[in-house]
Design a protein around this motif. Structure first.
Motif, mmCIF file in Angstrom:
data_model
loop_
_atom_site.group_PDB
_atom_site.id
_atom_site.type_symbol
_atom_site.label_atom_id
_atom_site.label_comp_id
_atom_site.label_asym_id
_atom_site.label_seq_id
_atom_site.Cartn_x
_atom_site.Cartn_y
_atom_site.Cartn_z
ATOM 1 N N ALA A 185 -50.872 -21.234 -52.558
ATOM 2 C CA ALA A 185 -51.934 -22.243 -52.654
ATOM 3 C C ALA A 185 -51.718 -23.322 -51.593
ATOM 4 N N LEU A 186 -50.469 -23.717 -51.422
ATOM 5 C CA LEU A 186 -50.139 -24.741 -50.425
ATOM 6 C C LEU A 186 -50.480 -24.236 -49.020
ATOM 7 N N PHE A 187 -50.178 -22.967 -48.784
ATOM 8 C CA PHE A 187 -50.452 -22.373 -47.481
ATOM 9 C C PHE A 187 -51.954 -22.351 -47.206
ATOM 10 N N PHE A 188 -52.747 -21.983 -48.238
ATOM 11 C CA PHE A 188 -54.211 -21.972 -48.086
ATOM 12 C C PHE A 188 -54.707 -23.369 -47.696
ATOM 13 N N ALA A 189 -54.209 -24.382 -48.414
ATOM 14 C CA ALA A 189 -54.673 -25.744 -48.153
ATOM 15 C C ALA A 189 -54.274 -26.184 -46.744
ATOM 16 N N ALA A 190 -53.052 -25.813 -46.331
ATOM 17 C CA ALA A 190 -52.600 -26.180 -44.991
ATOM 18 C C ALA A 190 -53.496 -25.537 -43.938
ATOM 19 N N LEU A 191 -53.849 -24.279 -44.189
ATOM 20 C CA LEU A 191 -54.732 -23.538 -43.283
ATOM 21 C C LEU A 191 -56.062 -24.273 -43.143
ATOM 22 N N LEU A 192 -56.590 -24.711 -44.293
ATOM 23 C CA LEU A 192 -57.877 -25.406 -44.294
ATOM 24 C C LEU A 192 -57.790 -26.692 -43.472
ATOM 25 N N TRP A 193 -56.763 -27.508 -43.750
ATOM 26 C CA TRP A 193 -56.660 -28.793 -43.055
ATOM 27 C C TRP A 193 -56.420 -28.605 -41.573
ATOM 28 N N LEU A 194 -55.674 -27.565 -41.244
ATOM 29 C CA LEU A 194 -55.425 -27.266 -39.835
ATOM 30 C C LEU A 194 -56.738 -27.061 -39.095
ATOM 31 N N ILE A 195 -57.601 -26.243 -39.679
ATOM 32 C CA ILE A 195 -58.837 -25.914 -38.967
ATOM 33 C C ILE A 195 -59.826 -27.076 -39.011
ATOM 34 N N VAL A 196 -59.800 -27.861 -40.108
ATOM 35 C CA VAL A 196 -60.690 -29.026 -40.172
ATOM 36 C C VAL A 196 -60.304 -30.024 -39.089
ATOM 37 N N ILE A 197 -59.001 -30.261 -38.967
ATOM 38 C CA ILE A 197 -58.543 -31.224 -37.951
ATOM 39 C C ILE A 197 -58.854 -30.700 -36.549
ATOM 40 N N ASP A 198 -58.681 -29.376 -36.373
ATOM 41 C CA ASP A 198 -58.981 -28.777 -35.081
ATOM 42 C C ASP A 198 -60.461 -28.954 -34.743
ATOM 43 N N MET A 199 -61.322 -28.750 -35.748
ATOM 44 C CA MET A 199 -62.764 -28.911 -35.528
ATOM 45 C C MET A 199 -63.085 -30.361 -35.175
ATOM 46 N N LEU A 200 -62.480 -31.309 -35.928
ATOM 47 C CA LEU A 200 -62.740 -32.725 -35.660
ATOM 48 C C LEU A 200 -62.269 -33.097 -34.255
ATOM 49 N N ARG A 201 -61.128 -32.552 -33.857
ATOM 50 C CA ARG A 201 -60.594 -32.813 -32.517
ATOM 51 C C ARG A 201 -61.605 -32.365 -31.459
ATOM 52 N N VAL A 202 -62.124 -31.126 -31.629
ATOM 53 C CA VAL A 202 -63.091 -30.616 -30.648
ATOM 54 C C VAL A 202 -64.340 -31.504 -30.627
ATOM 55 N N CYS A 203 -64.810 -31.908 -31.825
ATOM 56 C CA CYS A 203 -66.030 -32.732 -31.887
ATOM 57 C C CYS A 203 -65.812 -34.081 -31.208
ATOM 58 N N VAL A 204 -64.689 -34.725 -31.524
ATOM 59 C CA VAL A 204 -64.432 -36.045 -30.946
ATOM 60 C C VAL A 204 -64.308 -35.941 -29.429
ATOM 61 N N ARG A 205 -63.587 -34.932 -28.968
ATOM 62 C CA ARG A 205 -63.448 -34.749 -27.514
ATOM 63 C C ARG A 205 -64.825 -34.563 -26.874
ATOM 64 N N HIS A 206 -65.669 -33.758 -27.523
ATOM 65 C CA HIS A 206 -66.994 -33.506 -26.959
ATOM 66 C C HIS A 206 -67.802 -34.807 -26.886
ATOM 67 N N LEU A 207 -67.731 -35.603 -27.994
ATOM 68 C CA LEU A 207 -68.527 -36.832 -28.034
ATOM 69 C C LEU A 207 -68.021 -37.856 -27.020
ATOM 70 N N ARG A 208 -66.732 -37.769 -26.663
ATOM 71 C CA ARG A 208 -66.193 -38.695 -25.659
ATOM 72 C C ARG A 208 -66.356 -38.172 -24.243
ATOM 73 N N GLY A 209 -67.008 -37.012 -24.153
ATOM 74 C CA GLY A 209 -67.244 -36.448 -22.827
ATOM 75 C C GLY A 209 -66.051 -35.733 -22.234
#
Lengths: 63, 690
Positions: free
Chosen positions: B643-667
């Protein structure tokens, strides 16, 4: 009336065949004739074997 | 103008009717409520959502372009890429997404009462599940039908791609284990059910031989033959049950049946597909569609009364079927039917290769999921038309309510759901079973519900036949999912192992096939085994794990979609996927946290492990329980880690997505959009010319 009913039954039957994949070989032959008329088409058996193999190499059913 | 007014009036009518039905269900207290209100509420909600929300997403957010050639047209190879009639694509897509999940989840969640599950199925589907399926289908169509994993890698980066792959593999393992457990609980000590389910295997092989050798490709003939044989097998099981000698051959407790399923899973995974998997899939698809239509007709015709209260006291977390409070566990228990991540694997990769025109995307993506959600509503109806006492007697594991019938009815009646031993005995006798107690998992109570609905529609004397028909029908497609899942797991594993040692990656090399199949089967077989020996019924452990993993997969799909929306300059519309994503993050994270940290041994994995080891140390366990205790303790710890591994997987990809979005919005530089170039479609003119 009877003619219309027959047409309706015919359409329904065609839909059922298409949905189930029963007419798959005929559609393959049509596609083959249109795209590569010079190459020989697969036999019914070979086509079905290939089709099954391809279909079940990926995720085809879920929960 | 006239048509606008009449359509306005029509949709106003639908909206009012829907609001009245939903309000009636939600506010009704004390009086019994008719199942027809559930059907009405569901149909109105789907109709409004489809007509307005899906249409708005298609036109404004996704900007669906009917003049654009789809991958099916551009890459047409007459096999997987092929422009296909929209209704046929709808049929294929629906058959692929609708498995046993939407039948089991709502049945289990009915322990909270009919209301929470029903509302979640409706709201979760129209705002979450349908949107996920539709946008995934759209984005995959715009990317030559690429799979979710490939899209995650292209659009977010390697981390996203690997996370999607690992999540898919693990959810498959848990899914197969829990489905296996459902079948075992339906078959244990039931010669009728066991012999009927066993008969489906040679029947499928016979149909396979017919379709492959005798009359190649004649799918309809073969399926018709198979359906007739299956119905005979249901009746034949009843005959076997009457024969003193024969019935003992099929009368087994859970454990041997679990080993039989494990052995079967291995054999099925290494047999050629044409012999078992493909023909049984045809049979289960026909059975599934036929039974669903029959159930819908029977509900509308009979209009049964719902007996379950709107809410039960188990919203406090003390539920007998699975532990945990209403929030977040109702949202975890019902995944399929509200939002199911697995669908994103079908909506990317398979269905987009058949689409003739982008115009068909709302109907197939959004509409297909709405129909699956309707199946979940019907399962909820079938579970709640039962007497609540009967429902709890069938579904509560012996470890919770007591081993004997007398103990169980006292416990259940004390909860305020009166039930008697005579009532249960009579019901079991009507259904042709020795006992219906402690058949946890949803399938048997759904079968009793379906049998009583069908029975009153088509004759009471056939109750036992209907019950075993329902069991056979569920087992049929559970076994199909089991085969297909094992095979897919094997391909993924071979793909992975091929990186370590090249020959292992060859899908046709027999030693590699044997080895990787054995690994996959042992993985789910382990969880199935533990589930069967668990005195509290493994469903309590496995189903929440499955729900969490399925919704984490959905969150991954929504992350990919949100990332693509932001990168395409549609930040202001990104909420259509970000909102369900945020909800999924909340419920899966809360559920994982509770499953790990709760002090209640029925909720927390670690609490359960500790309580068991305390009992073991104190010598408070009977010798047979003490013998399996170390395994159970280890398994609870393993589940916590998982269960912990599943949650870690989820947060990993959420943070990765947010990183890509923020980078895109900052040009800053991000992976570029991988959309295929625009080619005008030529299909329309070709069709008009014909």
């Amino acid at each position: 009336m009877a003619k219309r009913l027959m047409r309706w039954v015919h359409t329904l039957w065609r839909a059922v065949r298409q949905l189930s994949g029963d007419d798959g070989y005929e559609r393959y032959l049509a596609h083959h004739a249109a795209s590569r008329p010079d190459a020989p088409a697969l036999s019914r058996h070979a086509w079905f074997a290939l089709r099954q193999q391809q279909k079940w190499s990926g995720i085809k059913r879920c929960c | 103008m006239k048509t606008t007014i009449s359509s306005l009036l029509l949709w106003l009518g639908v909206a009012l009717l829907g609001a009245a039905a939903v309000g009636g269900i939600a506010l009704n207290r004390g009086e019994s409520i008719n199942a027809l209100w559930f059907v009405t509420a569901a149909l109105c909600v789907y109709a409004i959502a489809y007509r307005f929300y899906a249409a708005w997403i298609a036109a404004t957010v996704l900007c669906i372009d009917a003049t654009r050639a789809t991958p099916a047209e551009r890459l047409n190879n007459g096999r997987d890429f092929m422009p296909t009639n929209r209704w046929v694509v709808f049929g294929h897509h629906f058959a692929a997404i609708a498995g046993p999940g939407p039948l089991i989840g709502p049945t289990l969640a009915a322990q909270f009462g009919y209301l929470p599950g029903t509302l979640w199925i409706l709201i979760g589907a129209v705002l979450g599940g349908c949107v996920q399926d539709m946008v995934t289908l759209f984005f995959s169509t715009r990317r030559d039908g690429r799979s979710l994993g490939q899209m995650a890698r292209d659009e977010l980066g390697n981390i996203g791609g690997i996370a999607a792959l690992v999540a898919t593999f693990l959810i498959m393992i848990i899914l197969i284990a829990v489905l296996g457990l459902v079948v075992v609980n339906a078959m244990k000590n039931s010669p009728w059910a066991t012999s009927t389910v066993a008969a489906t295997i040679p029947i499928a092989m016979l149909v396979g031989l017919y379709m492959y050798k005798l009359r190649p490709g004649r799918v309809l003939e073969g399926s018709a033959l198979g359906v007739i044989l299956l119905l005979l097998a249901v009746a034949g099981g009843g005959w076997i049950d009457q024969q003193a000698g024969l019935r003992e051959l099929f009368n087994h407790p859970g454990l041997p049946l679990a080993f039989a399923i494990i052995g079967y899973g291995f054999t099925a995974a290494i047999l050629p597909v044409w012999l078992l998997l493909a023909p049984r899939d045809y049979l289960s698809t026909f059975m599934k569609l036929g039974t669903m239509i029959l159930l819908a007709l029977a509900i509308v015709w009979l209009r049964p009364e719902i007996r379950m209260p709107a809410l039960t006291q188990f919203v406090d977390g003390s539920g007998p079927i699975f532990g945990g409070k209403l929030f977040p566990f109702v949202f975890i228990t019902i995944a399929c039917g509200a939002i199911s991540g697995f669908h994103s694997l079908i909506a990317s990769g398979t269905t987009p290769k058949l689409l003739a025109n982008e115009r068909d995307i709302p109907m197939i993506g959004y509409g297909g999921m709405a129909l699956e959600s309707f199946v979940a509503i019907m399962a909820m109806i079938a579970a709640t038309v039962l007497d609540p006492g009967v429902y709890f007697a069938i579904n509560s594991p012996a470890g919770v309510v007591g081993k004997t019938a007398a103990e169980a009815v006292i416990t259940i009646s004390a909860w305020g759901f009166p039930v008697t031993v005579e009532q249960m005995n009579q019901l079991a006798q009507q259904m042709g079973e020795a006992t219906l107690f402690a058949r946890t998992g949803g399938a048997p109570s759904l079968a009793v519900g379906m049998a009583s609905i069908f029975g009153s529609a088509f004759g009471e004397h056939l109750l036992a036949l209907w019950y075993h028909f329902a069991i056979m029908f569920e087992a049929l497609f559970i076994l199909t999912t089991l085969d297909a899942g094992t095979r897919v797991g094997r391909f993924m594993l071979q793909d992975l192992l091929g990186n370590i040692w090249q020959p292992l990656g060859r899908t046709s090399w027999y030693p590699s096939v044997l080895f990787s199949s054995a690994v996959v089967v042992s993985a789910w077989g382990y969880f199935l085994y533990i589930g069967v020996i668990d005195p509290n019924g493994g469903v309590n452990i496995l189903w929440p794990l499955f729900g969490i993993s399925n919704q984490i997969l959905a969150a991954i799909a929504l992350c990919v979609a949100t990332g693509i929306l932001v990168k395409s300059g549609k930040l202001k519309y990104a909420w259509i996927t970000a909102l369900p994503l945020a909800w999924l993050i909340i419920i899966t994270s809360t559920a994982t946290w509770q499953k790990i940290s709760s002090d209640d041994p029925r909720i927390g994995f670690l609490a359960a492990a500790n309580s068991l080891s305390d009992k073991l140390a104190a010598g408070a366990l009977s010798p047979d329980k003490a013998a399996v205790a170390p395994q159970l303790i280890f398994n609870q710890q393993l589940d916590a880690a998982l269960a912990l591994f599943f949650a870690a997987l989820l947060w990993l990809i959420v943070i990765d997505m947010l990183r890509v979005c923020v980078r895109h919005l900052r040009g800053r530089a991000v992976p570029p959009l991988s959309e295929a170039p625009h080619y005008p479609t030529r299909l329309e003119e070709a069709w008009q010319r014909d």
